[in-house]
Design an enzyme around this catalytic site. Structure first.
Site, PDB file in Angstrom:
ATOM      1  N   LEU A  48       5.643 -12.629   0.911  1.00 12.39           N
ATOM      2  CA  LEU A  48       5.121 -11.321   0.506  1.00 12.39           C
ATOM      3  C   LEU A  48       5.840 -10.736  -0.703  1.00 12.39           C
ATOM      4  O   LEU A  48       7.055 -10.887  -0.852  1.00 12.39           O
ATOM      5  CB  LEU A  48       5.251 -10.358   1.699  1.00 12.39           C
ATOM      6  CG  LEU A  48       4.782  -8.920   1.485  1.00 12.39           C
ATOM      7  CD1 LEU A  48       4.024  -8.423   2.718  1.00 12.39           C
ATOM      8  CD2 LEU A  48       5.946  -7.989   1.203  1.00 12.39           C
ATOM      9  N   LEU A  49       5.059 -10.108  -1.542  1.00 14.49           N
ATOM     10  CA  LEU A  49       5.566  -9.335  -2.684  1.00 14.49           C
ATOM     11  C   LEU A  49       5.165  -7.896  -2.428  1.00 14.49           C
ATOM     12  O   LEU A  49       4.037  -7.650  -2.010  1.00 14.49           O
ATOM     13  CB  LEU A  49       4.924  -9.886  -3.954  1.00 14.49           C
ATOM     14  CG  LEU A  49       4.911  -9.112  -5.269  1.00 14.49           C
ATOM     15  CD1 LEU A  49       4.643 -10.088  -6.418  1.00 14.49           C
ATOM     16  CD2 LEU A  49       3.880  -8.000  -5.317  1.00 14.49           C
ATOM     17  N   ASN A  50       6.088  -6.945  -2.673  1.00 12.72           N
ATOM     18  CA  ASN A  50       5.602  -5.553  -2.736  1.00 12.72           C
ATOM     19  C   ASN A  50       6.122  -4.863  -3.993  1.00 12.72           C
ATOM     20  O   ASN A  50       5.825  -5.380  -5.088  1.00 12.72           O
ATOM     21  CB  ASN A  50       5.756  -4.786  -1.422  1.00 12.72           C
ATOM     22  CG  ASN A  50       7.127  -4.665  -0.836  1.00 12.72           C
ATOM     23  OD1 ASN A  50       7.807  -5.649  -0.624  1.00 12.72           O
ATOM     24  ND2 ASN A  50       7.548  -3.454  -0.547  1.00 12.72           N
ATOM     25  N   ASP A  51       6.816  -3.774  -3.904  1.00 20.09           N
ATOM     26  CA  ASP A  51       7.052  -2.924  -5.088  1.00 20.09           C
ATOM     27  C   ASP A  51       7.646  -3.655  -6.297  1.00 20.09           C
ATOM     28  O   ASP A  51       8.577  -4.446  -6.148  1.00 20.09           O
ATOM     29  CB  ASP A  51       8.077  -1.833  -4.766  1.00 20.09           C
ATOM     30  CG  ASP A  51       7.786  -1.096  -3.490  1.00 20.09           C
ATOM     31  OD1 ASP A  51       6.782  -1.378  -2.847  1.00 20.09           O
ATOM     32  OD2 ASP A  51       8.604  -0.241  -3.137  1.00 20.09           O
ATOM     33  N   GLN A  67      10.029  -6.603  -4.941  1.00 19.79           N
ATOM     34  CA  GLN A  67      10.424  -6.725  -3.545  1.00 19.79           C
ATOM     35  C   GLN A  67       9.820  -8.009  -2.988  1.00 19.79           C
ATOM     36  O   GLN A  67       8.588  -8.201  -3.048  1.00 19.79           O
ATOM     37  CB  GLN A  67       9.871  -5.536  -2.749  1.00 19.79           C
ATOM     38  CG  GLN A  67      10.583  -4.229  -2.982  1.00 19.79           C
ATOM     39  CD  GLN A  67      11.902  -4.195  -2.256  1.00 19.79           C
ATOM     40  OE1 GLN A  67      11.947  -4.035  -1.045  1.00 19.79           O
ATOM     41  NE2 GLN A  67      12.984  -4.352  -2.986  1.00 19.79           N
ATOM     42  N   TYR A 110      16.269  -2.830  -0.812  1.00 21.53           N
ATOM     43  CA  TYR A 110      15.039  -2.062  -1.042  1.00 21.53           C
ATOM     44  C   TYR A 110      14.903  -1.664  -2.523  1.00 21.53           C
ATOM     45  O   TYR A 110      15.744  -1.987  -3.355  1.00 21.53           O
ATOM     46  CB  TYR A 110      15.015  -0.846  -0.113  1.00 21.53           C
ATOM     47  CG  TYR A 110      14.452  -1.163   1.256  1.00 21.53           C
ATOM     48  CD1 TYR A 110      14.231  -2.477   1.664  1.00 21.53           C
ATOM     49  CD2 TYR A 110      14.133  -0.156   2.161  1.00 21.53           C
ATOM     50  CE1 TYR A 110      13.694  -2.772   2.922  1.00 21.53           C
ATOM     51  CE2 TYR A 110      13.605  -0.436   3.418  1.00 21.53           C
ATOM     52  CZ  TYR A 110      13.388  -1.740   3.791  1.00 21.53           C
ATOM     53  OH  TYR A 110      12.859  -2.018   5.029  1.00 21.53           O
ATOM     54  N   ARG A 171      15.414   6.739  -0.190  1.00 22.36           N
ATOM     55  CA  ARG A 171      15.410   5.448  -0.903  1.00 22.36           C
ATOM     56  C   ARG A 171      14.696   5.510  -2.253  1.00 22.36           C
ATOM     57  O   ARG A 171      14.036   6.466  -2.578  1.00 22.36           O
ATOM     58  CB  ARG A 171      14.754   4.375  -0.034  1.00 22.36           C
ATOM     59  CG  ARG A 171      13.360   4.701   0.458  1.00 22.36           C
ATOM     60  CD  ARG A 171      12.811   3.577   1.343  1.00 22.36           C
ATOM     61  NE  ARG A 171      11.542   3.958   1.941  1.00 22.36           N
ATOM     62  CZ  ARG A 171      11.419   4.550   3.119  1.00 22.36           C
ATOM     63  NH1 ARG A 171      12.476   4.796   3.871  1.00 22.36           N
ATOM     64  NH2 ARG A 171      10.227   4.896   3.568  1.00 22.36           N
ATOM     65  N   ASP A 172      14.827   4.397  -2.981  1.00 23.63           N
ATOM     66  CA  ASP A 172      14.124   4.103  -4.234  1.00 23.63           C
ATOM     67  C   ASP A 172      14.653   4.910  -5.421  1.00 23.63           C
ATOM     68  O   ASP A 172      13.907   5.662  -6.073  1.00 23.63           O
ATOM     69  CB  ASP A 172      12.593   4.313  -4.087  1.00 23.63           C
ATOM     70  CG  ASP A 172      12.009   3.671  -2.830  1.00 23.63           C
ATOM     71  OD1 ASP A 172      12.638   2.709  -2.342  1.00 23.63           O
ATOM     72  OD2 ASP A 172      10.962   4.120  -2.344  1.00 23.63           O
ATOM     73  N   GLU A 226       7.921   8.204  -1.441  1.00 23.53           N
ATOM     74  CA  GLU A 226       8.507   6.926  -1.839  1.00 23.53           C
ATOM     75  C   GLU A 226       8.344   6.739  -3.344  1.00 23.53           C
ATOM     76  O   GLU A 226       7.425   7.283  -3.965  1.00 23.53           O
ATOM     77  CB  GLU A 226       7.809   5.766  -1.121  1.00 23.53           C
ATOM     78  CG  GLU A 226       8.022   5.768   0.374  1.00 23.53           C
ATOM     79  CD  GLU A 226       7.557   4.477   1.065  1.00 23.53           C
ATOM     80  OE1 GLU A 226       8.266   3.972   1.927  1.00 23.53           O
ATOM     81  OE2 GLU A 226       6.462   3.987   0.728  1.00 23.53           O
TER      82      GLU A 226
HETATM   83  C1  FRU Z   1       7.405   1.171  -0.776  1.00 18.14           C
HETATM   84  C2  FRU Z   1       8.642   0.834   0.036  1.00 18.14           C
HETATM   85  C3  FRU Z   1       9.862   1.509  -0.551  1.00 18.14           C
HETATM   86  C4  FRU Z   1      10.976   0.620  -0.055  1.00 18.14           C
HETATM   87  C5  FRU Z   1      10.337  -0.741  -0.150  1.00 18.14           C
HETATM   88  C6  FRU Z   1      10.794  -1.729   0.895  1.00 18.14           C
HETATM   89  O1  FRU Z   1       6.418   0.206  -0.650  1.00 18.14           O
HETATM   90  O2  FRU Z   1       8.471   1.208   1.387  1.00 18.14           O
HETATM   91  O3  FRU Z   1      10.020   2.862  -0.189  1.00 18.14           O
HETATM   92  O4  FRU Z   1      12.123   0.717  -0.836  1.00 18.14           O
HETATM   93  O5  FRU Z   1       8.949  -0.547  -0.011  1.00 18.14           O
HETATM   94  O6  FRU Z   1      10.241  -2.989   0.657  1.00 18.14           O
END
Ligand code: FRU
Length: 498
Positions: A48-51, A67, A110, A171-172, A226
């Site tokens: 998986l890829l996210n942010d 991520q 994160y 976070r972030d 976020e």
């Molecule tokens: C947003 C989030 C961020 C967090 C990250 C974790 O998609 O929930 O707030 O840092 O993804 O993967």
């Protein structure tokens, strides 16, 4: 290979070295045979890829991290995966860069940002830690990357805990520079479980002083904010963020959580305020944009990349062992005070063969082209045009992602209902929004299982994942008597080495 179906918490938080090399190899093989793999978008090698994280320019290259959970299409223990580029379209894979390997980030490295300081790149991120009772701690951490992409993490957090009155949903961090100081904004939740953004200030990136809550709206921003990002365009401030649990009376949205923005006259440091803020707006009119990260590049542009995917949802590619992708790099600007998003000019370098199209819309369905689902289509429609553009259609024209336009009443409707491989019926698969009652221009990017559409030179953007069947490769136009013209370019694949 049979992929894991039951992703228990225990499995998700196994450290990477507990997975066998053969497991990852087999996962990769299963993914390589997918027809939905992307040609010119950033996608995970496995899992998986996210942010997007740490988007920056350093050592004469663009740097972008994301991520990553490489072991499966689920939100397991996260790392930062690193990519570099000379041109914002061809991305070199540099591999996993920040691993969840310390006491301060054991349950996930994160999201965060990057900031070039002299001959190093400073990475600011959140360390996620869970105790035995699964209670969360959040640490704000720093790391320094040198010119050979070697990263050294700082030993201790630069912010060791959320301030009094705020929970560990904290976070972030985004770091930026103004005057002779560094600033950091970060997503937070107060003890009353309200979404907030906090601002910190530092002279040296080591000790950070809390300035308090960033003031940018009078409305309640749900239970958590976020991925806050502030960029400056022609002296104005553009603030992008993701409020979770936002009241739909404040802003209408259909995704589980929206990616929103406001524009403001300035960021007033003295009062920690975005002055004369606009109302809250959706960044994207489509289905799948979240966690967009933007930064002010040294060449003067404000550049942004979005995660094309949403938290807490599953997608058809999960069954193949991978999930999600990043958007094209978008350039942000302001026109008449309004935010404009366009693909970075470098995107043109992907163009290969060109086909010119022009004619008159009729009720008869006109097959403009059949493709390999890797193209850019530019379409100009005259004032008064009404019709439907069908993308990724099958030969019988039974099923397509449709964009219906009506420049007389000024609306566009995007529909991915009953299209291709079924998914996420709980979210609405049709979206409508308004456009000027004028001529209409569409710049459409199709890449196998993702679509990005820039409307009227970037006034609105529509982003969607779709999962076509193998025979769904056509482009069809139909409508009421009016002229159209445009071009279709096949787009080459991203050049990247492993
Ligand atoms: C947003 C989030 C961020 C967090 C990250 C974790 O998609 O929930 O707030 O840092 O993804 O993967």
């Amino acid at each position: 290979m049979s992929l894991i179906k039951d992703w228990t918490t225990e499995l998700r938080y196994k450290t990477y070295d507990q997975w066998s090399v053969d497991y990852v190899k087999e996962l990769k093989m299963s993914i390589d045979s997918s027809n939905w793999r992307l040609n010119y978008h950033i996608q995970p090698q496995t899992g998986l890829l996210n942010d997007p994280n740490g988007f920056s320019y350093f050592n004469k290259k663009w740097h972008l991290f994301y991520q990553a959970y490489p072991m499966g299409p689920v939100h397991g223990v996260k790392s930062w995966f690193h990519l570099t580029s000379d041109n914002l379209i061809d991305w070199q894979k540099e591999g996993l860069a920040l691993l969840p390997d310390s006491d301060y980030d054991s349950h996930g490295v994160y999201s965060g940002s990057a900031f070039a300081v002299n001959d190093k790149l400073f990475l600011a991120y959140t360390g996620n830690v869970r105790n035995k009772s699964w209670e969360r701690s959040s640490y704000q951490l720093g790391a320094w990357m040198d010119k050979s992409n070697h990263i050294i993490k700082e030993k201790k957090p630069f912010i060791a805990a959320p301030p009094k009155g705020y929970t560990n949903d904290f976070r972030d961090p985004q770091v930026f520079h103004q005057g002779d100081k560094y600033y950091l904004i970060i997503g937070a939740q107060n003890d009353a479980l309200e979404g907030k953004v906090l601002t910190y200030m530092s002279k040296d990136l080591i000790s950070w002083e809390l300035l308090g809550e960033l003031s940018f709206t009078k409305e309640k921003m749900g239970f958590m904010v976020e991925c806050p990002n502030l960029v400056f365009i022609e002296g104005k401030a553009v603030f992008l963020f993701c409020p979770q649990g936002l009241d739909k009376n404040i802003l209408s949205y259909k995704n589980i959580y929206p990616n929103t923005y406001i524009t403001a006259d300035s960021f007033d440091i003295e009062t920690n305020t975005l002055t004369s803020p606009s109302s809250l707006k959706n960044l994207d009119e489509g289905f799948d944009v979240y966690a967009t990260q933007a930064f002010n590049a040294p060449d003067g542009r404000a550049l942004a990349v979005s995660w094309i995917g949403l938290p807490e949802l599953s997608y058809p590619s999960d069954k193949e062992g991978w999930a999600h992708c990043l958007s094209l790099v978008k350039e942000l600007s302001l026109r008449d005070g309004k935010l404009i998003q366009l693909p970075a000019s470098e995107t043109k370098e992907l163009r290969e063969n060109k086909q010119q199209i022009q004619g008159r819309l009729t009720e008869e369905k006109l097959l403009l082209s059949t493709t390999k689902n890797s193209y850019e289509l530019n379409l100009q429609l005259e004032q008064g045009a009404k019709g439907t553009l069908s993308l990724l259609t099958d030969q019988q024209i039974n099923s397509a992602l449709t964009l219906s336009f009506n420049t007389v009443n000024g609306t566009i409707t995007i529909n991915r209902e009953n299209y291709g491989v079924d998914f996420e019926r709980e979210s609405e698969n049709q979206r409508s929004f308004s456009i000027p009652q004028d001529t209409l221009s569409l710049q459409v990017f199709v890449d196998r299982s993702v679509i990005e559409i820039f409307i009227n030179d970037g006034q609105k953007v529509v982003t969607a994942r779709v999962f076509p069947n193998n025979d769904q490769t056509g482009i069809i136009l139909e409508g009421e008597n009016s002229l159209f013209s445009g071009n279709i370019w096949t787009l080459r694949s991203m050049r990247s080495e492993e």
